[in-house]
Design an enzyme around this catalytic site. Structure first.
Site, PDB file in Angstrom:
ATOM      1  N   GLY A  12       0.794  -1.235   0.000  1.00 11.05           N
ATOM      2  CA  GLY A  12       0.000   0.000   0.000  1.00 11.05           C
ATOM      3  C   GLY A  12       0.820   1.275   0.000  1.00 11.05           C
ATOM      4  O   GLY A  12       0.285   2.369   0.200  1.00 11.05           O
ATOM      5  N   SER A  81      12.445  -0.969  -0.314  1.00 13.22           N
ATOM      6  CA  SER A  81      13.446  -0.731   0.748  1.00 13.22           C
ATOM      7  C   SER A  81      13.836  -1.992   1.516  1.00 13.22           C
ATOM      8  O   SER A  81      13.518  -2.154   2.687  1.00 13.22           O
ATOM      9  CB  SER A  81      12.942   0.311   1.765  1.00 13.22           C
ATOM     10  OG  SER A  81      12.350   1.401   1.131  1.00 13.22           O
TER      11      SER A  81
END
Ligand SMILES: Nc1ncnc2c1ncn2[C@@H]1O[C@H](COP(=O)(O)OP(=O)(O)O)[C@@H](O)[C@H]1O
Ligand SMILES: [Mg+2]
Length: 170
Positions: A12, A81
């Protein structure tokens, strides 16, 4: 200020990052939204999704942010990440940094699987999927964590919560 959304594919990040950007851009004209997928496209799609290519992508992404940060540009970044060393580098390098972990379990991602990656990956039909054959290293030092396992009923409220937690920046 660099606001950084980290989390697995499908968690999301883009949805939340864009909503936050829409809310903040009226107040900060020097604000840029940089999404991981768009960044790859801008760079000419020269990297794949192997562990090494993802690492190169993470280095480029953080260096571009530092370059813009030095010129007083604020950014909202939405990018997977998976490299703790780059998250550390961000924190040491950027003038102001606020890291948000969008936390969703693999079970939830598998049930949603909007991009159809987790089911094929678990079946062994797709490789280089973070969370399956590439182990995911969740951010260990995030400033804010969003549990996004439930349905996103009210994104306005979620954006409110993020803005409340953000340090002041001008
Ligand atoms: N809490 C939620 N419940 C259900 N679907 C969601 C939720 N959050 C995001 N989604 C949907 O999941 C998909 C992936 O979201 P996206 O923001 O593109 O993730 P990411 O950028 O992390 O890959 C989108 O279709 C989005 O609408
Ligand atoms: Mg995205």
């Amino acid at each position: 200020m660099i606001i950084w959304l980290a989390g697995l594919s499908g968690s999301g990040k883009t949805t939340i990052g864009r909503a936050l950007y829409e809310r903040l851009k009226g107040r900060h004209t020097n604000l840029v939204f940089l999404d991981g997928d768009e960044f790859r496209q801008v760079m000419g799609h020269d990297l794949g999704y192997s562990y090494e290519d993802r690492q190169t992508n993470a280095r480029r992404f953080s260096h571009l942010c530092a370059f813009l940060d030095r010129q007083g540009i604020h950014m909202i970044c939405a990018v997977l990440s998976n490299y703790p060393e780059w998250l550390r580098w961000n924190r040491e390098t950027f003038d102001q940094y606020f890291e948000i972990f969008v936390d969703v379990s693999l079970e939830t991602l598998l049930a949603r699987d909007v991009k159809n990656i987790y089911k094929p990956a678990l079946a062994g039909e797709k490789k280089d999927v973070v969370g399956v054959d590439i182990p995911f290293v969740p951010p260990g030092n995030a400033d804010f964590t969003i549990d996004n396992n439930q349905a996103l009923e009210d994104i306005t409220q979620l954006v409110d919560r993020i803005i409340k937690a953000l340090p002041r920046f001008t």
